[in-house]
Write a protein that holds these residues in place. Structure first.
Motif, PDB file in Angstrom:
ATOM      1  N   LYS A  44       0.837  -1.196   0.000  1.00 48.83           N
ATOM      2  CA  LYS A  44       0.000   0.000   0.000  1.00 48.83           C
ATOM      3  C   LYS A  44       0.877   1.254   0.000  1.00 48.83           C
ATOM      4  O   LYS A  44       1.883   1.295   0.709  1.00 48.83           O
ATOM      5  CB  LYS A  44      -0.889   0.028   1.239  1.00 48.83           C
ATOM      6  N   PRO A  45       0.489   2.283  -0.769  1.00 47.33           N
ATOM      7  CA  PRO A  45       1.303   3.498  -0.786  1.00 47.33           C
ATOM      8  C   PRO A  45       1.297   4.229   0.569  1.00 47.33           C
ATOM      9  O   PRO A  45       2.270   4.909   0.899  1.00 47.33           O
ATOM     10  CB  PRO A  45       0.648   4.369  -1.851  1.00 47.33           C
ATOM     11  N   ASP A  46       0.251   4.078   1.361  1.00 48.06           N
ATOM     12  CA  ASP A  46       0.181   4.780   2.638  1.00 48.06           C
ATOM     13  C   ASP A  46       0.686   3.919   3.812  1.00 48.06           C
ATOM     14  O   ASP A  46       0.474   4.292   4.964  1.00 48.06           O
ATOM     15  CB  ASP A  46      -1.234   5.260   2.897  1.00 48.06           C
TER      16      ASP A  46
END
Length: 51
Positions: A44-46
């Motif tokens: 996930k990018p976050d």
């Protein structure tokens, strides 16, 4: 018992053919790996960075 053995033989053969087909698909569509390249793991990018 012979019938079960025959079906088991066909099942093992089908799994082997499926594995070979998946391997061929991966070889023809995958990108080339070069030594020293980092392995890219999709995440996930976050997601937090722990490094």
């Amino acid at each position: 018992m012979k019938r079960v053995g025959a079906w088991l033989f066909y099942l093992v053969g089908a799994v082997a053919v499926g594995y070979l087909a998946l391997y061929a698909y991966a070889m023809f569509t995958g990108r080339d790996l070069t030594p020293g390249d980092p392995i890219r793991i999709f995440r996930k990018p976050d997601a937090p960075s722990y490094s």
